[in-house]
Design an enzyme around this catalytic site. Sequence first.
Site, short mmCIF file in Angstrom:
data_model
loop_
_atom_site.label_atom_id
_atom_site.label_comp_id
_atom_site.label_asym_id
_atom_site.label_seq_id
_atom_site.Cartn_x
_atom_site.Cartn_y
_atom_site.Cartn_z
CB THR A 1 2.00 -21.47 -10.79
OG1 THR A 1 3.26 -22.14 -10.68
CG2 THR A 1 2.06 -20.45 -11.91
CB CYS B 1 4.99 -4.13 -5.79
SG CYS B 1 6.47 -3.30 -5.18
CE LYS C 1 2.99 0.97 -5.87
NZ LYS C 1 3.54 1.10 -7.24
NE ARG D 1 4.45 -0.24 2.04
CZ ARG D 1 5.45 0.21 1.27
NH1 ARG D 1 5.30 1.36 0.62
NH2 ARG D 1 6.56 -0.47 1.16
#
Length: 420
Positions: A258, A268, A271, A333
Amino acid sequence: MKIAIYGLGYVGLTAAGCLTKEGHSVIGVEVNEDKVMQLNAGRSPITEPGLDDLLTAAVKEGRFLAVQHVGDRLAECDMAIVCVGTPSAPDGSHNMSYIAEVSRQIALSVNRDRKEPLTVVYRSTIRPGSIEGLVYPVFHSILGDDARVIELVYNPEFLRESVAIKDYFAPPKIVIGTADGAPSKNMDLLNANIDAPVFYTGYREAEFTKFVDNTFHAVKVAFANEIGRVCLQLGISAKKVHEIFVSDTKLNISAYYTRPGGAFGGSCLPKDVRALQYISGDVGGNTHLIDSLLRSNDSHKQFLFQHCVKGLEPKAKVLMLGLAFKTDTDDLRESPNLDLARRLLQAGYDLSIYDPALEPSKLVGQNLGYAYSQLPSLADLLVSKEQIEGAKYDVVIDTGGRAGQLALSTAKLIDINALQ
């Protein structure tokens, strides 16, 4: 202290009851005559556990009086607390007419010859900039240079209905906005018996706090309900999923995610968000909040690019510290840092990248393919520690807290993960 409270609605009445319990004397200012009569009889016009008892005791002991007009009584007060409503206007903004009117009333009633300033505390939820842009001008227009007899404070409340008295004496935090962010003697006296973290800050930060808190609470409720809808459609126990989710205080319930900073990325999060969006669409979950996450993240990437190049000349020398989505990894990625590098190159900036964890010859599989499809010149952009130390850059963009470990010569340093 002797305290005047303007507006005896939910927040004002709770404050009145709790303050009198602590031994302060309170004059409650309320325009509704029936409510004034009811309060002076020791009865609360709202339902809140324990409040009737506090008001009955305060009236009996002479520590609470409700009036329609404060008159000369304000001269006896050390503090005035403003708790009037700020209802929604038709366009969604706050209706500030009650704030302006109460400010005018206080300015007209205050004694210009006071030895100590009257501390005027605003607890109503108001747009950031309201103290400086609305409240102070009202006082100055009436008092002129005598406005120095007023100490303006913004102090948001964090009360939950049905447990408001408990929350008053045990709040999650105390936020106090002052003109210079310095402590206020009267506010320290007011909160002397309350054990909670205290944040003194400027007006605008204090004013914005309530918006941030309440909107995040709304996000949490909407998120939980969207997850619940998907669970029900898939025959999954939403209760058990929630039990597992809240047990994780290291990641799921933590301050880490936050903190305003970089966009999310990696192998992760993007995706799995896409996959959940697909699942929700497939089963009719109607997860509008979740569906907006990737669009919001893309908007943040564009914002970060604009933030980093603001004021930069064309072809300026730019150094990025860190390209992988996280420090001490070579995973590129869906790294938002790779996206930023691509935007910088497309805009014509002279870009260099330092990432000690990244060795192009060691990239394999999907990581290799993604890296070179997004940034074909990757190998030419990477520089060593020896190359950057002592070199001059127009801006250094730190994506992972490495700047403090290097000897850099730069006109501007931007820490992506600590937006100021």
